[in-house]
Design an enzyme around this catalytic site. Structure first.
Site, PDB file in Angstrom:
ATOM      1  N   ALA A 186      10.644  -0.014  -2.337  1.00  0.00           N
ATOM      2  CA  ALA A 186      10.500  -1.324  -2.983  1.00  0.00           C
ATOM      3  C   ALA A 186      10.275  -1.169  -4.487  1.00  0.00           C
ATOM      4  O   ALA A 186      10.831  -1.925  -5.285  1.00  0.00           O
ATOM      5  CB  ALA A 186       9.359  -2.104  -2.340  1.00  0.00           C
ATOM      6  N   SER A 225       7.717   3.073  -1.753  1.00  0.00           N
ATOM      7  CA  SER A 225       8.568   3.812  -2.709  1.00  0.00           C
ATOM      8  C   SER A 225       9.933   3.139  -2.856  1.00  0.00           C
ATOM      9  O   SER A 225      10.444   2.975  -3.967  1.00  0.00           O
ATOM     10  CB  SER A 225       8.723   5.276  -2.298  1.00  0.00           C
ATOM     11  N   ASP A 233      14.889   2.281   5.155  1.00  0.00           N
ATOM     12  CA  ASP A 233      13.963   1.574   4.257  1.00  0.00           C
ATOM     13  C   ASP A 233      14.730   0.843   3.154  1.00  0.00           C
ATOM     14  O   ASP A 233      14.530  -0.354   2.931  1.00  0.00           O
ATOM     15  CB  ASP A 233      12.969   2.552   3.615  1.00  0.00           C
ATOM     16  N   PRO A 268       0.819  -1.214   0.000  1.00  0.00           N
ATOM     17  CA  PRO A 268       0.000   0.000   0.000  1.00  0.00           C
ATOM     18  C   PRO A 268       0.855   1.267   0.000  1.00  0.00           C
ATOM     19  O   PRO A 268       1.857   1.344   0.720  1.00  0.00           O
ATOM     20  CB  PRO A 268      -0.851  -0.105   1.267  1.00  0.00           C
TER      21      PRO A 268
END
Ligand code: MEV
Length: 321
Positions: free
Chosen positions: A116, A114, A157, A106
């Protein structure tokens, strides 16, 4: 990876990357404190690069029905900027391929969508170019793209998404794969209200500047939670992991990054038997994570759904020693 071509004329190269959640330490990680992140492998972004195509250089995002052309340099959308950035990172002089991207992560949820998407495209492009990227190189390239959206991302991330393992992360230091003594299951509930990481990070920065002492203390308290969290994961102390998640959520609330919807989901998960629950990622929207023993997972999922979660995911972090 080169995949089966739909016809003899077309070469297709693919790449994929999973989602992520921050177990402990979001926001304070931007201020040089440690954090722990876990991969969430039940969701992923996938990219396909077609090198022999009649299209001009394009990027299609099928799920959101967007198409951007590389030659349209006036296009300021996030996708167009991402495409230009990736082409520049590979130092390509011309770009005439077709890139298709799809994702089940999502958007604006704190699950690393973003990073990924960028990782999947970069992997597929590297494969098309015959380039072998180490996870570290890939992570560095994804970080460059993250700066397009997030201003000053900590780098957690891109790190967890490219390592695909639970990581201990401090900005500017090499990340460490965390030892996990006992498996644990995390249920994620999506509030269905996206938030922009950049906005929430900027809000925290603004508050930190106006109340430096309060925020430095909060960041230090969170850092202490993260350190204890590491120990709890490494020794398999599941109830301690849960208690620390609850504590981390209270500290994030004190920073002002929770919301009524997130608190409602967190409380619903706890009341349904979760050992601990907290918001994850930037906050102000997005998802919450709850730690649940296997016999409570269904209760927690049902309670999250009743409390308004729009999507529910589940991931188990396996023991690795
Ligand atoms: C990242 O998922 C969440 C934040 O900590 C921002 C960052 O680390 O760049 C809020």
């Amino acid at each position: 990876m080169e995949v089966d071509a739909p016809n003899d004329e077309t070469k297709v190269f693919s790449g994929e990357a999973c989602g992520k959640a921050i177990l402990f330490g979001e926001h304070s990680v931007v201020y040089a404190r440690p954090a722990i992140a876990i991969p969430v492998k039940c969701v992923k972004a996938q990219a396909f690069v077609y090198t022999e195509t009649d299209d001009p250089g394009v990027l299609y995002a099928r799920d959101i029905d967007r198409r951007v052309e590389f030659s349209d340099t006036e296009n300021r959308s996030a996708l167009a900027r991402l495409l230009r950035k990736i082409v520049a990172l590979f130092e390509l002089e011309d770009f005439r391929w077709k890139v298709e991207v799809t994702s089940t992560i999502p958007i604006g949820s704190g699950m690393g969508s973003s990073a990924a998407v960028a990782a999947a495209i970069i992997k597929a492009m590297a494969s098309a170019l015959g380039r072998n990227l180490t996870p570290r190189e890939l992570s560095g390239l994804v970080y460059e793209t993250e700066m397009l959206y997030h201003g000053s991302p900590s780098g957690i991330d891109n790190t967890v998404i490219t390592m695909e393992k639970p990581v201990w992360f401090i900005q500017g230091e090499p990340p460490e794969v965390l030892r996990v003594a006992r498996p644990f299951t995390i249920v994620l509930g999506n509030s269905g209200r996206p938030s922009r990481t950049k906005d929430v990070v900027n809000m925290v920065r603004y508050r930190w500047k106006s109340e430096p002492e309060k925020f430095e203390t909060l960041f230090d308290e969170i850092a202490a939670v993260v350190r204890r969290g590491r120990k709890a994961v490494e020794t398999g102390n599941i109830s301690e992991i849960g208690a620390l998640m609850n504590k981390n959520h209270e500290l994030l609330k004190a920073m002002g990054v929770s919301s009524n919807h997130l608190d409602r989901l967190v409380n619903a998960a706890r009341n349904a038997g979760a050992i601990g629950a907290k918001l994850t990622g930037a906050g102000k929207g997005g998802v919450i994570i709850a730690l649940a023993m296997p016999d409570k997972v269904k209760n927690v999922r049902d309670a999250l759904r009743r409390a308004g979660a729009k999507e529910i995911f589940e991931t188990t972090i396996e023991a690795n020693r």
